[in-house]
Write an enzyme that holds these catalytic residues in place. Sequence first.
Site, PDB file in Angstrom:
ATOM      1  N   LYS A  32     -34.145-136.523   2.858  1.00  0.00           N
ATOM      2  CA  LYS A  32     -34.003-135.072   2.935  1.00  0.00           C
ATOM      3  C   LYS A  32     -35.177-134.481   2.170  1.00  0.00           C
ATOM      4  CE  LYS A  32     -33.051-131.671   1.116  1.00  0.00           C
ATOM      5  NZ  LYS A  32     -33.911-130.428   0.907  1.00  0.00           N
ATOM      6  N   GLU A  76     -37.614-128.307   2.041  1.00  0.00           N
ATOM      7  CA  GLU A  76     -37.768-127.410   3.185  1.00  0.00           C
ATOM      8  C   GLU A  76     -39.033-126.561   3.069  1.00  0.00           C
ATOM      9  OE1 GLU A  76     -34.651-125.520   0.383  1.00  0.00           O
ATOM     10  OE2 GLU A  76     -35.390-127.508   0.950  1.00  0.00           O
ATOM     11  N   ARG A  77     -39.729-126.632   1.924  1.00  0.00           N
ATOM     12  CA  ARG A  77     -40.956-125.840   1.765  1.00  0.00           C
ATOM     13  C   ARG A  77     -42.157-126.475   2.471  1.00  0.00           C
ATOM     14  NH1 ARG A  77     -40.185-124.902  -4.750  1.00  0.00           N
ATOM     15  NH2 ARG A  77     -38.159-123.869  -4.627  1.00  0.00           N
ATOM     16  N   CYS A 134     -45.027-133.183 -12.071  1.00  0.00           N
ATOM     17  CA  CYS A 134     -44.116-133.522 -13.167  1.00  0.00           C
ATOM     18  C   CYS A 134     -44.821-134.309 -14.260  1.00  0.00           C
ATOM     19  CB  CYS A 134     -42.916-134.305 -12.641  1.00  0.00           C
ATOM     20  SG  CYS A 134     -43.314-135.947 -12.039  1.00  0.00           S
TER      21      CYS A 134
END
Length: 499
Positions: free
Chosen positions: A173, A176-177, A281
């Site tokens: 998954k 969505e960006r 990160c």
Amino acid sequence: MRELTHYIDGQHVTGTSGRFADVFNPATGEVQARVPLASAGEVAQAVDGAARAQEHWAGVNPQRRARVLMEFVRLLNRDMDKLAEALSREHGKTLPDARGDVQRGLEVIEFCIGAPHLLKGEYSGSASRGIDIYSMRQPLGVVAGITPFNFPAMIPMWKMGPAIACGNAIVIKPSERDPTVPLMLAELMSEAGLPDGVLQVVNGDKGAVDALLDSPAIRAVGFVGSTPIAEYIYARGCANGKRVQCFGGAKNHMIIMPDADMDQAADALVGAGYGAAGERCMAISVAVPVGDATADRLMEKLVPRVEALKIGPYTGGDDVDFGPVVTAAARDNIARLVQSGIDQGAELVVDGRDFHLQGYENGFFVGAHLFDHATTEMDIYRKEIFGPVLTTLRAPSYEDALAMASSHEYGNGVAIFTRDGDTARDFTERVNVGMVGINFPIPVPLSYHSFGGWKKSAFGDLNQYGPDSFKFYTKTKVVTSRWPSGIREGGDFSIPVME
């Protein structure tokens, strides 16, 4: 307007939920595509297809599984520029940085080609009279990877590579960006010979995530993103009896000792602090010079370098240092945190608030910011900004700098710049952080080690990629075997002990 799809059972599948999210071009602010957001039923369809495919895939021997990955590596190299361009178009990072995104994922796939060796178990012959004991690693079944926007190629490959090599099927998954690159990776896996359904890509939002977390067929979940979402996924996944690893936020410090090479330290800070607009990160977001004299020397080197950074779209050439952030919301959050730093008393040495790029006024660009004289109570120190903002905290001593990095709630990465081996050795032994760099600003381990932070940067017992990933994506079965040869008759009602 492009309408993206899911990738289920080896083919692109149009979304049926009726819900969509906009995919922006961060450089222009324009909507360039829309991505379907899967319903729980669509997620279930993908999981069911993965379960059917996994039964066959688990029976394929590890060497043949590795050959599919070998061909996938060849195809990745063939399509490197195409993947990088698609990645930059949706994320905004420069083309050289986008190629690095693909390359670091590719290297993990290369490591996974060694699956036949990594999946070997252990054997003890004649553990007792006529008894042999051995262990074997077997796939979990269907697993899921929930991956972030900031590395849309690398982190999906960190998940899919070891999962597939171990004989699992995986449902990815993506964010969505910027969902195009994960769909392209799925296409390349099919071209490499991966059976349909072993790799599914389902686009979606929280509804899709919850459907994966609640699906009884999903045996393990890997996640990379913010700490609040990591905590949520870890808690819900574990409550549903799944194996879960979640990697969250960071506030990575770089300690600069008085004996450090200041040019080297300043170059490292600029690259690690502002590369990819700080949306990493493992970005260095806190500089900790030890002593005011060190801090003054560092600022003298650092300020002109930060002021000279070239900001622009990925189409601006390979000399662009960084591009826009991913969304308008991200841009606005960075602006709020920068203002909080000013309001709370930090000195804004380089002010990027008025940055505007001619011709790209509607893009999500953020100028480079550099703070000095910040303190540990300020929001710009406590919170992950995820933008081109470097915050400097002056430490009176080495012990103060060490305590600062060790006591922060995040513990992803840390670096120290020094010429002294004793200091470096002491620092690596004592600092309470998961990944350490010595004169190396972004200590992301190579693919044959494992990646993982500590404290609120990671949840779960095993790290990403490397040897840990083969433990995470397999379960161990131990067999105690005795063949009938000279076995005395009658049952034995005592617990077996070594004779």
